[in-house]
Design a protein around this motif. Structure first.
Motif, PDB file in Angstrom:
ATOM      1  N   LEU A   1      44.749  31.491  38.639  1.00  0.00           N
ATOM      2  CA  LEU A   1      44.325  32.742  37.998  1.00  0.00           C
ATOM      3  C   LEU A   1      42.865  33.045  38.309  1.00  0.00           C
ATOM      4  CD1 LEU A   1      46.021  32.492  34.479  1.00  0.00           C
ATOM      5  CD2 LEU A   1      46.513  34.159  36.270  1.00  0.00           C
ATOM      6  N   GLY A   2      42.045  31.990  38.336  1.00  0.00           N
ATOM      7  CA  GLY A   2      40.633  32.176  38.649  1.00  0.00           C
ATOM      8  C   GLY A   2      40.417  32.751  40.039  1.00  0.00           C
TER       9      GLY A   2
ATOM     10  N   PRO B   1      38.532  41.382  40.858  1.00  0.00           N
ATOM     11  CA  PRO B   1      38.093  42.367  39.843  1.00  0.00           C
ATOM     12  C   PRO B   1      36.722  42.047  39.251  1.00  0.00           C
ATOM     13  CG  PRO B   1      39.906  41.012  39.010  1.00  0.00           C
ATOM     14  CD  PRO B   1      39.817  40.761  40.477  1.00  0.00           C
ATOM     15  N   LEU B   2      36.385  40.768  39.111  1.00  0.00           N
ATOM     16  CA  LEU B   2      35.059  40.405  38.598  1.00  0.00           C
ATOM     17  C   LEU B   2      33.969  40.771  39.592  1.00  0.00           C
ATOM     18  CD1 LEU B   2      35.786  36.938  36.922  1.00  0.00           C
ATOM     19  CD2 LEU B   2      35.164  39.069  35.773  1.00  0.00           C
ATOM     20  N   LYS B   3      34.272  40.630  40.868  1.00  0.00           N
ATOM     21  CA  LYS B   3      33.313  41.015  41.911  1.00  0.00           C
ATOM     22  C   LYS B   3      33.082  42.527  41.889  1.00  0.00           C
ATOM     23  CE  LYS B   3      33.693  38.922  45.827  1.00  0.00           C
ATOM     24  NZ  LYS B   3      34.196  38.518  47.182  1.00  0.00           N
ATOM     25  N   LYS B   4      34.152  43.286  41.661  1.00  0.00           N
ATOM     26  CA  LYS B   4      34.021  44.743  41.557  1.00  0.00           C
ATOM     27  C   LYS B   4      33.177  45.122  40.347  1.00  0.00           C
ATOM     28  CE  LYS B   4      38.392  45.911  43.838  1.00  0.00           C
ATOM     29  NZ  LYS B   4      39.744  46.539  43.672  1.00  0.00           N
ATOM     30  N   LEU B   5      33.358  44.388  39.244  1.00  0.00           N
ATOM     31  CA  LEU B   5      32.555  44.637  38.048  1.00  0.00           C
ATOM     32  C   LEU B   5      31.081  44.371  38.329  1.00  0.00           C
ATOM     33  CD1 LEU B   5      32.277  45.186  34.995  1.00  0.00           C
ATOM     34  CD2 LEU B   5      32.764  42.741  34.605  1.00  0.00           C
ATOM     35  N   ASP B   6      30.788  43.286  39.034  1.00  0.00           N
ATOM     36  CA  ASP B   6      29.404  42.965  39.382  1.00  0.00           C
ATOM     37  C   ASP B   6      28.771  44.053  40.242  1.00  0.00           C
ATOM     38  OD1 ASP B   6      29.414  40.617  37.979  1.00  0.00           O
ATOM     39  OD2 ASP B   6      29.895  39.351  39.698  1.00  0.00           O
ATOM     40  N   ARG B   7      29.540  44.597  41.160  1.00  0.00           N
ATOM     41  CA  ARG B   7      29.024  45.659  42.029  1.00  0.00           C
ATOM     42  C   ARG B   7      28.690  46.919  41.233  1.00  0.00           C
ATOM     43  NH1 ARG B   7      33.390  44.999  47.021  1.00  0.00           N
ATOM     44  NH2 ARG B   7      32.445  43.105  47.941  1.00  0.00           N
TER      45      ARG B   7
END
Length: 224
Positions: A127-128, A134-140
């Protein structure tokens, strides 16, 4: 979002929720329910793989980057662990269904507890790897706002969740069955507590993987 995509997400949520509940058998102690939900878990795993047949069809195609190798090794390892979980559960059938002619053995118990524990850890790692995008997109999105405070705040949340995940792993004593110490781990006093511990382990694993990729990418410097 297509219907197939929605179905995949729904199956994944049900599969994870079922697995978390089953991992709390030491707190719940309802044998028949445990057996029925175990069958449901394997049915959901089968459905999950049927909905993702592309993985098997493309396994021998294309180039393998480092990330794809890690994803594939994780996927095949998880499949192998699920098979062991199924075999060991049959060896434990006499414990779940009293009418069964199969009797529980100590070897079956150890194999079942160990494979389920490793299966949960590998599934959390799986899962990680998939939540990294999606977490990388959030960071961007956060970086596009140019706020150092917001960036530091979000990174601190990542770190806190990772630390809580490590604490949840320690508190759950899952390592007792992971490394086959031969003893019994202490179960959570309440079912809700146990569920939060296992969800915390998964969340912590996701954050640790994301932070690893963040540190790795920050070390890469473009050539001038």
């Amino acid at each position: 979002m297509t219907r197939t995509k929605i179905l995949k997400i729904l199956v994944d949520i049900l599969m994870y929720s079922d697995f978390v509940f089953l991992m709390n058998y030491g707190t719940d102690h309802r044998l028949f329910l445990h057996g029925c939900l175990g069958f449901a878990l394997f049915a959901l795993v089968l459905l999950h793989n049927l909905l993702n047949l592309w993985f098997f069809k493309t396994a021998g195609k294309g180039k393998y980057s480092a990330k794809r190798i890690v994803l594939n090794v994780t996927d095949w390892l998880l499949i192998a662990l699920i098979i062991v979980m199924g075999v060991s559960s049959i060896m434990m059938t006499g414990l779940v269904f009293e009418w069964s002619p199969i009797r529980t053995t100590q070897a079956g118990r150890i194999l079942h507890l160990s494979s389920c524990s490793w299966g949960f850890i590998v599934m959390s790692f799986h899962l990680g790897l998939h939540t990294e995008t999606p977490l990388k997109k959030l960071d961007r999105k956060i970086e596009s706002r140019g706020s150092r405070f917001l960036k530091a705040f979000v990174n601190s949340i990542y770190a806190v969740i990772a630390l809580l995940g490590i604490f949840a792993f320690y508190k759950s004593q899952l390592y007792v069955y992971l490394f086959n110490t031969g003893g019994w781990k202490m179960s959570a006093m309440y079912l809700v507590t146990g569920i939060l511990e296992y969800v915390g382990i998964t969340a912590g694993m996701c954050m640790l993987i994301h932070l690893f990729y963040k540190v790795k990418s920050s070390r890469v410097r473009p050539y001038n």
